[in-house]
Design an enzyme around this catalytic site. Structure first.
Site, PDB file in Angstrom:
ATOM      1  CB  THR B 162      -0.835   0.116   1.317  1.00 39.07           C
ATOM      2  OG1 THR B 162      -0.189  -0.407   2.270  1.00 39.07           O
ATOM      3  CG2 THR B 162      -1.992  -1.182   1.028  1.00 39.07           C
ATOM      4  CE  LYS B 188       0.386  -3.541   2.722  1.00 40.13           C
ATOM      5  NZ  LYS B 188       0.056  -2.832   4.106  1.00 40.13           N
ATOM      6  CB  THR B 199      -2.698  -3.909   6.968  1.00 35.08           C
ATOM      7  OG1 THR B 199      -3.892  -3.286   7.447  1.00 35.08           O
ATOM      8  CG2 THR B 199      -2.548  -5.395   6.920  1.00 35.08           C
ATOM      9  CD  GLU B 287       3.295   4.290   9.418  1.00 31.26           C
ATOM     10  OE1 GLU B 287       2.164   3.779   9.567  1.00 31.26           O
ATOM     11  OE2 GLU B 287       4.052   4.107  10.235  1.00 31.26           O
ATOM     12  CG  ASN B 410       0.270   8.133   9.500  1.00 33.92           C
ATOM     13  OD1 ASN B 410      -0.233   7.767   8.857  1.00 33.92           O
ATOM     14  ND2 ASN B 410       1.486   7.856  10.108  1.00 33.92           N
ATOM     15  CB  SER B 415     -10.326  14.007  -0.567  1.00 34.57           C
ATOM     16  OG  SER B 415     -10.724  15.130   0.379  1.00 34.57           O
TER      17      SER B 415
END
Lengths: 415, 415
Positions: B162, B188, B199, B287, B410, B415
């Site tokens: 992802t 992943k 995840t 991250e 994060n 959007s």
């Protein structure tokens, strides 16, 4: 870099401190002792009239500081005649030398006040791993005693700050059995800058006449809904200390014998309310805080489970960064509920953001309005409500968002 | 913003993927199904020869995703004939519609492979709260089947990403009773970008012949020292899935009947070692990660307590930001030990940074060299060792630092 860089005042700070009245039987003062910081007060004292009783709640850390050990050892032994608090050095993880420095401070203050050392309460906040330079404190004590006045609360609130961006105080006027009683409290928050240790300290005083065990019971209950219901980053200081003092001077209310006495009702409500205000001020001054966040969990197995779920949401870096970014990402709330480990019925879970239902019965609500939720997250007073669908336990906690400011403050080089 | 912004490859990424050999009895493929992302593969399949057995370990979340529920329900029922994994949509918190979408996918894959639906394993990763568009998956399955080849591991590793910044795979060649056996695994990581859900997925395959209960026992044990020993931010996904498959094809080793069979010794070591490598790759792609951190706790009451303390240190935002800022602030390690809630003797606590003693017996070490510790923290391979002085329990965990990159990733608007 003594004192650390200064950071801008939190956008969530109140307009100013309230008017803080004198409490009969208490004098307060502050001086510059040069423990670590320069050009500011860093040593605070309260002197209590004979007959004053104390109650305390302390950090759950397994590595508590020397002053926390000291307070625990004297609590319940005698009354309270003095409180000495320094900023700049936490006297934590300092072994026997730290314990000796705490005792030296208490003995010197006791001499000055004319009481036993076990009537002197202590708190320290600041760098960890360095023994408190007790000689700086004891040298400043006589000077400190000359500053004592009944209403110098604001000075006291400033002297205990470390990286707090504003001083914190609150007041309540209430009554016991119709007779006026006043409560004043000050606090410092979990502002943290290397090498200072995040620590929450709060000191609350009242002129009510309360047996020590009653004051302790009231404090233990009220802390549950106030200081135990806030979090900035989930980290727990070695030094967290909340002390309450009752002087029993200047009021004439009916005697109190038990925490359950019905004529304590107004006092209990005011006491809890004041502690909640102080706790919220601490959350509003969390490192880098731009938004104040209220999280309410209902439908949990019991109150303890509800608080654990609420704190898990409040401490989740993914939830906190979503709030910082005004991303109404309720999926992260689901994730946090799931990881809390408490019973929750995924297929009954309901979530509200800013009072609007976004998910229910384990799936997104058909009328979920993402734009409205995003608009709510853009404000600086964010509300998240979750019902986990298994019981009647509920809890509310307060926190702040996780921003670049937090990283700036906490990733600074120590020197 | 389908697929999210792309972030620079982690500075901790390895040079490239190792050569990944075919495993007899397994074919692998990947296609672009357009679940959410455009211009990249997002659907991966493994087809297993009849006789293949499966083992699995899943998220502890109380709000597990539909594919996790599915896998749990079929594990141990029959063999494994296929694995279907999509990225872009986690099919989590999607209620009955989500469960139906999972089943539709399994039924379609079963038809294609010629097996029962309960021999088809599923995993999904991506946005939470939206039902998986099963029709996109089922429409792509026939095309996906044509891509199946024995050695397309690299494509599989890419299709399940992802916001990972690099694909993750590892290989071990070992033996059972002298006969060669191969293990290949892909993973992943907990890369996360709004609105995707952090995840961890990992799939491991071997040509060894192992009873399902033995494979499950080996996996449960190895996960403890690998995927259960890493953390990025302490947040737990609704979808974490680790599956292992053993085909029993092409090898001729002596039969295995129990997980304790002595001729499994080399295999067990290689299996655990491979899982540790995959888990470390995940931590190295946390991250915003700039530094890889190894935390070892010794002297705890037992192994479980040691891991809890180590994970508390690893998840502490104050420790993680100190590492990001190259601030060798060992006081924050003390704080984290204290808050872990496990037994620790403050007055026996010892801490090493980069192998050098900085504190012992509950106080700073007299020869503590702050400059050397700071130099160690400036590197990208940070080692923290803590002895808590109460027993013989020990554990090692891996994590990364907490940087502005984490906030960037994060706190992005969805959007």
């Amino acid at each position: 870099m003594a004192g650390g860089k200064s950071h801008p005042v939190s956008p969530l700070a109140p307009e100013g401190m309230p008017e803080l009245p004198a409490i009969a039987g208490i004098e307060v003062g502050a001086v510059e002792a040069g423990v670590r910081y320069k050009g500011r007060t860093d040593l605070m004292m309260m002197r209590f009239a004979p007959g004053t009783v104390a109650a305390g709640v302390f950090t759950t850390s397994k590595c508590a500081s020397a002053p926390v050990d000291w307070c625990r050892s004297i609590l319940g032994k005698g009354g309270a005649r003095a409180l000495i608090v320094n900023s700049g050095n936490a006297n934590a993880f300092t072994g026997k030398a730290g314990a000796a420095a705490a005792k030296t401070t208490a003995v010197a203050a006791a001499k000055l006040v004319g009481c036993k050392a076990d009537a002197v309460f202590l708190a320290s906040t600041g760098v960890i791993g360095e023994v408190l330079p007790a000689e700086k404190v004891t040298a400043a004590l006589p000077r400190l005693a000359t500053t004592l006045k009944p209403d110098r609360w604001a000075e006291a609130a400033r002297a205990i700050m470390t990286t707090d961006t504003f001083p914190k105080a609150a007041v309540r006027k209430t009554d016991i059995d119709g007779k006026p009683v006043t409560i004043v409290g000050i606090a410092k928050g979990s502002g943290m800058i290397a090498p200072d240790m995040a620590t929450m300290l709060s000191f609350v005083a009242t002129d009510a006449t309360l047996p020590a065990d009653v004051l302790q019971a009231l404090l233990a209950k009220a802390v549950d809904k106030s200081f135990n219901a806030i979090t900035v980053d989930g980290d727990t200081s070695t030094s967290d200390t909340l002390l309450a003092f009752a002087t029993g001077k200047g009021t004439t209310h009916k005697a109190v014998t038990k925490a359950t006495d019905t004529h304590l009702r107004n006092f209990k409500a005011a006491f809890e309310d004041l502690l909640i205000e102080l706790a919220q001020l601490v959350a509003k001054d969390g490192e880098g805080a731009q938004k104040f966040v209220t999280i309410t969990v209902t439908g949990a197995q019991n109150q303890k489970a509800a608080r654990k779920i609420a704190l898990t949401i409040a401490n989740s870096p993914l939830v906190k960064t979503a709030i910082a970014g005004a991303d109404a990402n309720w999926g992260r709330v689901v994730m946090a509920v799931g990881k809390a480990g408490e019973k929750a019925d995924r297929d009954k879970l309901a979530i509200k953001l800013g009072g609007r239902l976004v998910a229910e019965k384990g799936a997104v609500h058909p009328k979920h309005d993402d734009a409205a939720a995003t608009e709510h997250f853009k404000g600086n007073d964010v509300k998240i409500e979750v019902d986990v669908g298994v019981g009647t336990g509920s809890a509310t906690v307060w926190t702040c968002d996780l921003t670049h400011g937090y990283i700036d403050i906490n990733a600074d080089y120590r020197s």
